[in-house]
Design a protein around this motif. Structure first.
Motif, PDB file in Angstrom:
ATOM      1  N   VAL A 189       0.841  -1.209   0.000  1.00  0.00           N
ATOM      2  CA  VAL A 189       0.000   0.000   0.000  1.00  0.00           C
ATOM      3  C   VAL A 189       0.870   1.251   0.000  1.00  0.00           C
ATOM      4  O   VAL A 189       0.616   2.204  -0.743  1.00  0.00           O
ATOM      5  CB  VAL A 189      -0.969   0.001   1.206  1.00  0.00           C
ATOM      6  CG1 VAL A 189      -1.685   1.332   1.344  1.00  0.00           C
ATOM      7  CG2 VAL A 189      -1.980  -1.141   1.078  1.00  0.00           C
ATOM      8  N   TYR A 247       2.994   9.725  -5.866  1.00  0.00           N
ATOM      9  CA  TYR A 247       3.156  11.029  -5.209  1.00  0.00           C
ATOM     10  C   TYR A 247       4.600  11.342  -4.856  1.00  0.00           C
ATOM     11  O   TYR A 247       4.858  12.281  -4.135  1.00  0.00           O
ATOM     12  CB  TYR A 247       2.277  11.089  -3.956  1.00  0.00           C
ATOM     13  CG  TYR A 247       0.823  11.012  -4.302  1.00  0.00           C
ATOM     14  CD1 TYR A 247       0.184  12.077  -4.908  1.00  0.00           C
ATOM     15  CD2 TYR A 247       0.094   9.859  -4.064  1.00  0.00           C
ATOM     16  CE1 TYR A 247      -1.147  12.016  -5.257  1.00  0.00           C
ATOM     17  CE2 TYR A 247      -1.229   9.779  -4.401  1.00  0.00           C
ATOM     18  CZ  TYR A 247      -1.847  10.857  -4.998  1.00  0.00           C
ATOM     19  OH  TYR A 247      -3.169  10.793  -5.339  1.00  0.00           O
ATOM     20  N   LYS A 266       1.100   4.179  -3.015  1.00  0.00           N
ATOM     21  CA  LYS A 266       0.884   5.616  -2.807  1.00  0.00           C
ATOM     22  C   LYS A 266       2.130   6.416  -3.181  1.00  0.00           C
ATOM     23  O   LYS A 266       2.034   7.453  -3.825  1.00  0.00           O
ATOM     24  CB  LYS A 266       0.489   5.893  -1.345  1.00  0.00           C
ATOM     25  CG  LYS A 266      -0.853   5.344  -0.962  1.00  0.00           C
ATOM     26  CD  LYS A 266      -1.967   6.023  -1.722  1.00  0.00           C
ATOM     27  CE  LYS A 266      -2.624   5.130  -2.714  1.00  0.00           C
ATOM     28  NZ  LYS A 266      -3.495   5.706  -3.680  1.00  0.00           N
TER      29      LYS A 266
END
Length: 145
Positions: A136, A144, A140
């Motif tokens: 996870v 970003y 992300k």
């Protein structure tokens, strides 16, 4: 493949929630139940839940791999490269972590079907939970960073 991306994403997220939720429940919540109610009650509760989980989790993991691979093919392929950008590097590390979970699940299921003792039975859920959180985090960070 781009047209299927939103559908793959929805299925992928739902399966990831189910998969990590089940593992989180076992590792974090059932350890508290075991301490409060004892081993016998915790084993009964986990036995009731895991009998359904054993039927659902392999399918859930298979859908995670298929949809993840479909989505990955947009960002990592022969025309855009494999490790050229930080996004691709994070996504490929995510794949490595996911393959470790898949290998552990295949090992566990093989032991179950062959009637052998599972050598990683005690550690598979805590390790899968840590790897899942790593996956996870990589997902992300890939978008970003």
């Amino acid at each position: 493949m781009a047209a299927l991306y939103p559908y793959f994403l929805i299925v992928h997220l739902i399966c990831a929630i189910i998969f990590l939720g089940f593992i989180f429940t076992d590792v974090v919540l059932f350890s508290a139940v075991r301490k409060k109610l004892g081993d016998e009650m915790a084993d009964k509760m986990f036995g009731a839940i895991s009998s359904r989980g054993i039927k659902i989790m392999p399918l859930c993991l298979l859908l995670l791999v298929i949809t993840g691979g479909g989505m990955l093919s947009i960002y990592v392929n022969s025309s855009v490269g494999y490790f050229e950008t930080s996004q691709q590097q994070f996504l490929m590390f995510k794949v490595l972590l996911a393959l470790l979970i898949v290998a552990m699940v295949i090992t566990s299921l093989s032991c179950k079907f062959l009637g052998k003792r599972n050598p990683i039975g005690k550690i598979i859920h805590p390790v899968a939970l840590i790897l899942g959180f790593g996956i996870v985090l990589c997902a992300k960070l890939a978008f970003y960073w």
